[in-house]
Motif scaffolding. Structure first.
Motif, short mmCIF file in Angstrom:
data_model
loop_
_atom_site.label_atom_id
_atom_site.label_comp_id
_atom_site.label_asym_id
_atom_site.label_seq_id
_atom_site.Cartn_x
_atom_site.Cartn_y
_atom_site.Cartn_z
N LYS A 1 37.06 45.00 42.51
CA LYS A 1 36.34 46.10 41.85
C LYS A 1 34.82 45.92 41.98
O LYS A 1 34.12 46.84 42.40
N SER A 2 34.32 44.76 41.65
CA SER A 2 32.86 44.56 41.69
C SER A 2 32.31 44.63 43.10
O SER A 2 31.25 45.22 43.35
N ARG A 3 33.02 44.06 44.07
CA ARG A 3 32.53 44.09 45.46
C ARG A 3 32.63 45.50 46.04
O ARG A 3 31.77 45.94 46.80
N PHE A 4 33.67 46.24 45.70
CA PHE A 4 33.84 47.60 46.17
C PHE A 4 32.71 48.48 45.63
O PHE A 4 32.09 49.24 46.37
N GLU A 5 32.44 48.37 44.33
CA GLU A 5 31.35 49.14 43.72
C GLU A 5 30.00 48.75 44.33
O GLU A 5 29.15 49.60 44.55
N GLU A 6 29.81 47.48 44.59
CA GLU A 6 28.59 46.99 45.24
C GLU A 6 28.42 47.66 46.60
O GLU A 6 27.33 48.11 46.97
N CYS A 7 29.49 47.73 47.38
CA CYS A 7 29.44 48.37 48.69
C CYS A 7 29.02 49.83 48.57
O CYS A 7 28.16 50.30 49.33
N LEU A 8 29.60 50.54 47.64
CA LEU A 8 29.25 51.96 47.46
C LEU A 8 27.79 52.15 47.06
O LEU A 8 27.11 53.03 47.58
N ARG A 9 27.32 51.30 46.15
CA ARG A 9 25.92 51.41 45.70
C ARG A 9 24.96 51.08 46.84
O ARG A 9 24.01 51.81 47.08
N GLU A 10 25.21 49.97 47.52
CA GLU A 10 24.27 49.51 48.55
C GLU A 10 24.33 50.35 49.83
O GLU A 10 23.31 50.58 50.46
N THR A 11 25.50 50.79 50.21
CA THR A 11 25.65 51.52 51.47
C THR A 11 25.37 53.02 51.32
O THR A 11 24.74 53.62 52.19
N PHE A 12 25.79 53.60 50.21
CA PHE A 12 25.71 55.05 50.07
C PHE A 12 24.80 55.51 48.93
O PHE A 12 24.65 56.71 48.71
N GLY A 13 24.24 54.56 48.16
CA GLY A 13 23.39 54.94 47.03
C GLY A 13 24.17 55.69 45.96
O GLY A 13 23.63 56.51 45.23
N TYR A 14 25.42 55.40 45.85
CA TYR A 14 26.34 56.08 44.95
C TYR A 14 26.63 55.17 43.76
O TYR A 14 27.13 54.07 43.93
N ASP A 15 26.27 55.62 42.57
CA ASP A 15 26.54 54.84 41.36
C ASP A 15 28.03 54.94 41.09
O ASP A 15 28.51 55.89 40.45
N ALA A 16 28.75 54.01 41.63
CA ALA A 16 30.20 54.12 41.74
C ALA A 16 30.96 53.49 40.59
O ALA A 16 30.54 52.47 40.03
#
Length: 178
Positions: free
Chosen positions: A56-71
């Motif tokens: 969960k934490s790594r997936f959300e990190e990927c979304l925030r860092e790659t897409f700027g999406y507060d996931a």
């Protein structure tokens, strides 16, 4: 290696547009393998040696860092998705109703949502476990149903997401086949 299903909240709606091919590519830079996206609506199955919380934490990190999406995502093991689908007493294909499963990463928020649904009255729902509840909506009236409007409130945005039972079955099957 564990099989997981990841359910994203609010992807490809409200101005948050992420191509599934781009998401898959980005996720492969993280400790995930066999990444498959499903239905272009925020459903992903993958394998990882990480535990559920770390996925969960790594997936959300990927979304925030790659897409700027507060996931916000809900992560379940493939076996747990199968258990929830099996536990749902509602039909997956019915002409008069649609069956939904609301998933949560925060049990207290799901408890609150479930109790609020009970207080609404007229909502047929059942708790499937600490992280899921199932409910029915009239065919053609899902978005207008009182429970759908309740579950869409900002309060629940960071911890819950809802899928129809047919989608959950597709995710179960995809996660099992990894």
């Amino acid at each position: 290696m564990n099989n997981y299903a990841v359910f994203l909240r609010g992807i490809n709606v409200g101005g948050i547009n992420i191509k599934m091919a781009d998401l898959k590519t980005a996720l492969l830079e993280y400790p995930f393998s066999n990444v498959k996206t499903l239905l272009a609506s925020g459903n992903v199955v993958l394998q990882s040696d990480l535990g559920t919380k770390d996925v969960k934490s790594r997936f959300e990190e990927c979304l925030r860092e790659t897409f700027g999406y507060d996931a916000w995502v809900v992560v379940l093991t493939a076996s747990r998705v199968a258990e929830l689908v099996a536990a749902c007493p509602y039909p997956s294909d019915d002409k008069s109703t649609h069956s939904y499963i609301t998933l949560a990463s925060d049990t207290a928020m799901l408890d609150e949502l479930f109790e609020a649904g009970e207080a609404l009255g007229g909502v047929e729902q059942i708790r499937l476990g600490p992280e899921a509840s199932a409910w029915l909506a009239p065919a053609g009236g899902t978005l207008d149903s009182p429970f759908s409007r309740l579950s869409a409130k900002t309060r629940y945005k960071s911890s819950t997401t809802t899928r129809n039972l047919r989608t959950m079955i597709k995710v179960r099957d995809a996660a099992a086949s990894l």
